[in-house]
Design a protein around this motif. Sequence first.
Motif, mmCIF file in Angstrom:
data_model
loop_
_atom_site.group_PDB
_atom_site.id
_atom_site.type_symbol
_atom_site.label_atom_id
_atom_site.label_comp_id
_atom_site.label_asym_id
_atom_site.label_seq_id
_atom_site.Cartn_x
_atom_site.Cartn_y
_atom_site.Cartn_z
ATOM 1 N N ILE A 13 0.882 -1.167 0.000
ATOM 2 C CA ILE A 13 0.000 0.000 0.000
ATOM 3 C C ILE A 13 0.916 1.212 0.000
ATOM 4 C CG2 ILE A 13 -1.774 1.300 1.223
ATOM 5 C CD1 ILE A 13 -2.586 -1.361 2.577
ATOM 6 N N GLU A 14 0.792 2.038 -1.043
ATOM 7 C CA GLU A 14 1.692 3.179 -1.218
ATOM 8 C C GLU A 14 0.892 4.477 -1.253
ATOM 9 O OE1 GLU A 14 4.700 4.860 -4.698
ATOM 10 O OE2 GLU A 14 3.704 2.941 -4.958
ATOM 11 N N GLU A 15 1.357 5.478 -0.514
ATOM 12 C CA GLU A 15 0.743 6.803 -0.586
ATOM 13 C C GLU A 15 1.171 7.463 -1.890
ATOM 14 O OE1 GLU A 15 0.915 9.481 2.705
ATOM 15 O OE2 GLU A 15 0.696 7.848 4.142
ATOM 16 N N VAL A 16 0.195 7.993 -2.630
ATOM 17 C CA VAL A 16 0.459 8.671 -3.897
ATOM 18 C C VAL A 16 -0.374 9.949 -3.957
ATOM 19 C CG1 VAL A 16 1.041 6.554 -5.175
ATOM 20 C CG2 VAL A 16 -1.338 7.333 -5.099
ATOM 21 N N ASP A 17 -0.007 10.840 -4.862
ATOM 22 C CA ASP A 17 -0.783 12.056 -5.108
ATOM 23 C C ASP A 17 -1.503 11.923 -6.440
ATOM 24 O OD1 ASP A 17 -0.181 13.689 -2.834
ATOM 25 O OD2 ASP A 17 1.834 13.946 -3.642
ATOM 26 N N VAL A 18 -2.775 12.312 -6.469
ATOM 27 C CA VAL A 18 -3.546 12.289 -7.709
ATOM 28 C C VAL A 18 -4.231 13.633 -7.893
ATOM 29 C CG1 VAL A 18 -3.932 9.795 -7.705
ATOM 30 C CG2 VAL A 18 -5.587 11.274 -6.600
ATOM 31 N N GLY A 19 -4.402 14.009 -9.163
ATOM 32 C CA GLY A 19 -5.077 15.261 -9.478
ATOM 33 C C GLY A 19 -6.489 15.065 -9.991
ATOM 34 N N GLY A 20 -6.827 13.828 -10.375
ATOM 35 C CA GLY A 20 -8.158 13.561 -10.909
ATOM 36 C C GLY A 20 -8.226 12.218 -11.595
ATOM 37 N N ARG A 21 -9.250 12.058 -12.425
ATOM 38 C CA ARG A 21 -9.541 10.779 -13.070
ATOM 39 C C ARG A 21 -8.385 10.270 -13.934
ATOM 40 N NH1 ARG A 21 -11.174 7.748 -17.053
ATOM 41 N NH2 ARG A 21 -12.997 6.416 -16.907
ATOM 42 N N ASP A 22 -7.713 11.152 -14.659
ATOM 43 C CA ASP A 22 -6.597 10.715 -15.511
ATOM 44 C C ASP A 22 -5.485 10.073 -14.690
ATOM 45 O OD1 ASP A 22 -7.905 11.571 -17.787
ATOM 46 O OD2 ASP A 22 -6.792 13.463 -17.921
ATOM 47 N N ASP A 23 -5.181 10.647 -13.540
ATOM 48 C CA ASP A 23 -4.160 10.063 -12.672
ATOM 49 C C ASP A 23 -4.609 8.718 -12.104
ATOM 50 O OD1 ASP A 23 -2.342 12.147 -12.995
ATOM 51 O OD2 ASP A 23 -3.060 13.228 -11.223
ATOM 52 N N ILE A 24 -5.879 8.617 -11.764
ATOM 53 C CA ILE A 24 -6.405 7.345 -11.244
ATOM 54 C C ILE A 24 -6.259 6.258 -12.301
ATOM 55 C CG2 ILE A 24 -8.481 6.142 -10.441
ATOM 56 C CD1 ILE A 24 -9.376 8.862 -9.219
ATOM 57 N N ALA A 25 -6.667 6.545 -13.524
ATOM 58 C CA ALA A 25 -6.561 5.572 -14.619
ATOM 59 C C ALA A 25 -5.108 5.196 -14.886
ATOM 60 C CB ALA A 25 -7.210 6.125 -15.884
ATOM 61 N N ARG A 26 -4.218 6.166 -14.847
ATOM 62 C CA ARG A 26 -2.794 5.892 -15.082
ATOM 63 C C ARG A 26 -2.231 4.965 -14.006
ATOM 64 N NH1 ARG A 26 1.291 8.074 -12.691
ATOM 65 N NH2 ARG A 26 0.115 9.865 -11.921
ATOM 66 N N LEU A 27 -2.558 5.218 -12.752
ATOM 67 C CA LEU A 27 -2.027 4.412 -11.656
ATOM 68 C C LEU A 27 -2.595 2.992 -11.653
ATOM 69 C CD1 LEU A 27 -2.039 7.156 -8.914
ATOM 70 C CD2 LEU A 27 -0.016 5.923 -9.742
ATOM 71 N N ILE A 28 -3.867 2.857 -11.996
ATOM 72 C CA ILE A 28 -4.486 1.533 -12.051
ATOM 73 C C ILE A 28 -4.058 0.792 -13.316
ATOM 74 C CG2 ILE A 28 -6.717 0.345 -12.286
ATOM 75 C CD1 ILE A 28 -7.828 2.456 -10.344
#
Length: 101
Positions: A13-28
């Motif tokens: 489990i890693e803490e990350v920073d996201v700005g929105g949906r595009d970041d969520i899709a990229r990380l997943i």
Amino acid sequence: MKALLVDPEQQTIEEVDVGGRDDIARLIGYETLESDEIGPDGDRLFFDEECFLRGTSGRFQIDSVIPVSGKGLVVGSADDRASLKDVASDPASLQTRLKYL
């Protein structure tokens, strides 16, 4: 905003920073996003909606929410899921609620 990336293959489990949906899709790793509420504080688990169709490796489950295959991202939500915010859970508390399958 602060989020928690769950990687069942590495069992991390890693803490990350996201700005929105595009970041969520990229990380997943996929654009077909789905989410489920995972607690009373507004946290939501985002995952690939087609994870089982793809045969993605590594599975996990948080509480009694349906198991997920592949990476998942826990992000806070507000305004009846209309907006995202920092995750309320921390890695240690999420780890106690999570099991790798």
